[in-house]
Design an enzyme around this catalytic site. Structure first.
Site, PDB file in Angstrom:
ATOM      1  N   CYS A 112      -4.190   6.301 -14.685  1.00  0.00           N
ATOM      2  CA  CYS A 112      -3.331   6.221 -13.506  1.00  0.00           C
ATOM      3  C   CYS A 112      -3.192   4.773 -13.041  1.00  0.00           C
ATOM      4  O   CYS A 112      -4.083   4.229 -12.387  1.00  0.00           O
ATOM      5  CB  CYS A 112      -3.928   7.095 -12.396  1.00  0.00           C
ATOM      6  N   CYS A 149      -3.257   4.154  -9.329  1.00  0.00           N
ATOM      7  CA  CYS A 149      -4.581   4.251  -8.695  1.00  0.00           C
ATOM      8  C   CYS A 149      -5.392   2.987  -8.959  1.00  0.00           C
ATOM      9  O   CYS A 149      -6.089   2.501  -8.078  1.00  0.00           O
ATOM     10  CB  CYS A 149      -5.399   5.408  -9.263  1.00  0.00           C
ATOM     11  N   ASP A 150      -5.337   2.488 -10.192  1.00  0.00           N
ATOM     12  CA  ASP A 150      -6.324   1.492 -10.611  1.00  0.00           C
ATOM     13  C   ASP A 150      -5.755   0.119 -10.959  1.00  0.00           C
ATOM     14  O   ASP A 150      -6.518  -0.812 -11.206  1.00  0.00           O
ATOM     15  CB  ASP A 150      -7.099   2.027 -11.845  1.00  0.00           C
TER      16      ASP A 150
END
Ligand code: NDP
Length: 329
Positions: A142, A145-146
């Protein structure tokens, strides 16, 4: 809710399996229709949005909203009208007779007159050596997200579809260089997404290539990805390439194995619904969200389909109960 056949079995009008935008919206509509609703939140309460950061494309939030917060608000809104959450995972269902029966991981049963499936989808992984070891330590599924953690670093995106192109473009906000590793030299991605990636000076391509292994080390007791063992599919040569991050973007798998062999699905496992509705092939079982949508896969479309499922379930229940009442008279 009322007690059903055995004292340990609870009964509800509608059981909702899954707690993302689809599940919570279905719960909101069904509970506002004065039906008893239990939401089984499962292993990832809040669904995929809990692993995102800011959601900028959910209408109504001019300045965006954090994914976990959006899910929390949706849950509270559904609870306000009486829907109940259970932090249990459904591991078995019996859809062959009504009321339907659902069992949790402790083998406790709940019966329901109707079921709304909102189990969503999960990112697919390669299954290559080292993937589990370095997941969260350089390997991710993701980018939103990261990506932030890879400022000025060398990252790789694995895949050749629109998700890979989108993630690669997104990652150029942070990374010094993004390399797309794709197993063919032809792309599944749409022309426009591919052109955008080609036009981005921070993106390069490694084609006819697959990641055989994620390799890393430990720094101050923390695992860290350092290399990818990349194999050329034409020559079979393997090279060790330095890598700080690797984002797997090879598609999603609907979380529908619980229903395989019972509900109609496509080859990938997406539940088939009757066109324009949430009806599955089993009367009384409705499907919503990413479990039945391989095309749009957005929070807003999932929420919309959750609403459809609640309305379909409510109308179906009304008809069935009306028919049952008239045959009794
Ligand atoms: P896709 O199934 O379209 O693409 C998956 C990619 O991963 C393919 O290139 C495939 O290779 C590759 N792949 C699959 N398995 C492996 C493996 N084991 N090893 C290496 N490579 C593998 O999935 P996406 O998630 O990219 O897209 C899904 C849907 O969502 C599409 O309809 C897409 O258009 C849509 N979407 C739209 C976006 C947008 O419009 N903004 C953004 C993201 C997705 P191969 O081609 O060889 O099979």
């Amino acid at each position: 809710m009322s007690n059903a056949s055995s004292p340990s079995t609870t009964h509800t009008d509608i059981a909702i399996i899954g707690a993302g935008p689809a599940g919570f919206t279905a719960a909101l509509y069904a509970s506002r229709a004065n039906l008893g609703v239990v939401i089984f939140e499962g292993m990832q309460p809040g669904g995929q949005l809990t692993i995102t950061t800011e959601v900028e494309n959910y209408p109504g939030f001019e300045h965006g909203i954090m994914g976990p917060e959006l899910m929390d608000v949706m849950r509270k809104q559904a609870h306000r009208f009486g829907a109940q959450s259970r932090f249990e995972t459904i591991t078995k269902v019996d859809l062959t007779q009504r009321p339907f029966t659902l069992w949790n991981e402790r083998n406790e049963a709940t019966t329901a007159d109707a079921i709304i499936i909102a189990t969503g989808a999960s990112a697919k992984l390669l299954g290559a050596k080292g993937e589990d070891t370095y997941m969260g330590y350089g390997v991710s599924a993701c980018a939103t997200c990261d990506g932030f953690f890879f400022r000025d670093q060398r990252v790789f995106v694995i895949g050749g579809g629109d998700t890979a192109m989108e993630e690669a473009n997104y990652l150029t906000r942070f990374a010094s260089m993004v390399t797309i590793v794709h197993r063919r030299d032809d792309f599944r991605a749409s022309k426009i997404m591919l052109e955008r990636a080609h036009a981005n000076p921070k993106i390069q391509f490694l084609l006819n290539s697959v990641v055989d292994e994620y390799v890393g080390t430990e720094v101050n007791g923390m695992k860290k990805l350092t290399h990818l063992a990349v194999r050329n599919t034409v020559t079979n040569d393997v090279q060790m390439i330095e890598a700080d991050g690797a984002f797997v973007a090879i598609g999603h798998q609907p979380n529908t194995s619980l229903f395989s062999g019972v509900l109609d699905m496509d080859d990938v496992g997406y539940i088939r619904t009757q066109p324009g509705t949430s009806y599955t092939n089993v009367p009384g079982v409705f499907a919503s969200g990413d479990a039945q949508d391989s095309v749009y896969r957005q929070a807003i479309t999932a929420a919309g389909s959750g609403c459809m499922a609640a309305i379909d379930a409510e109308r179906w229940l009304e008809t069935v109960r009306h028919e049952a009442a008239s045959t009794q008279h």
